[in-house]
Design a protein around this motif. Sequence first.
Motif, PDB file in Angstrom:
ATOM      1  N   ASP A  99     -56.783 -12.622 127.316  1.00 24.93           N
ATOM      2  CA  ASP A  99     -55.623 -12.567 126.432  1.00 24.93           C
ATOM      3  C   ASP A  99     -56.092 -12.341 125.007  1.00 24.93           C
TER       4      ASP A  99
ATOM      5  N   ALA B 118     -50.431  -8.545 131.443  1.00 25.28           N
ATOM      6  CA  ALA B 118     -50.195  -8.400 130.007  1.00 25.28           C
ATOM      7  C   ALA B 118     -49.106  -7.366 129.744  1.00 25.28           C
TER       8      ALA B 118
ATOM      9  N   THR C 171     -54.641 -10.955 133.207  1.00 23.28           N
ATOM     10  CA  THR C 171     -54.427 -10.533 131.826  1.00 23.28           C
ATOM     11  C   THR C 171     -53.122 -11.134 131.306  1.00 23.28           C
ATOM     12  N   GLY C 172     -53.090 -11.362 129.998  1.00 24.00           N
ATOM     13  CA  GLY C 172     -51.917 -12.016 129.424  1.00 24.00           C
ATOM     14  C   GLY C 172     -51.712 -13.399 130.009  1.00 24.00           C
TER      15      GLY C 172
END
Length: 267
Positions: A39, A93, A14-15
């Motif tokens: 993302d 993230a 994530t991110g």
Amino acid sequence: MSAFNLKGRTALVTGGARGLGAAMAQGLVQAGASVMIGDVRVDEGRQIARELGAVGGKVAFIELDVTDEAQWLVAADAMLGEFGGFDILINNAGIEETALLVDLDTDALHRMLDVNIVGTALGLKHAFRVMRPGGEAGKGGVVVNIASVAATIAFPAIAGYSATKSAVDRLTRVAAMESGKLGYGVRVNAIYPGLVPTDMGMKLASDVVAAGLFASPEAAVAAIVDQTPLGRLGTAEEMADAVAFLCSDAARFITGVGLPVDGGMGM
């Protein structure tokens, strides 16, 4: 080439469109994993997926707002549909909003709570559901949460961010205990990155200047380096190496830990 073999593993980062997340995605690909980048930055995410896919490995992108549970369900299904499994989750993230406590903005604080804490918790929830026995993947796996040296030091103007990253530490340890006690077969660990000169890291340096704490971003960075025994900032590649290690069989008897990757700053 990574020293840690992740061939045949499937990972969601994530991110992952830029900064530490992009470096971690690259490190996992170099170690042999197939990687899904999740993302909210769609154009950047697709671009990094194309770049990593062009140099070898299977890489895909999915739009993912980690605060939206419905999007986690879609991402978990995408892992199964695209890669046929879900072995690794990198809960990277995160956002940072700099402010002195006397200037704290409640909307900014809520945003950090939602992304850094709720987003991490939802990732754990859906990774566990898919990876545990009886889940759609059902083979166990690894979750690495990205905390921060901010969880271990007292640095002015990052109280909200520090609090959220301290919460990531607690989520990591409780999740590791639950997984172990309930027989999920999922190892859960965290890393604590020191300051890395990514866009986010350099924004922090500028923000503490705006808060009146330092004369310049360079002075802010120098103060951090001065508190770091190894005498320098970290690199994104060094964070990625730590993640690859924790995901690999080299760390097969490690769970529930927070690994500082901060040059000694948080000791």
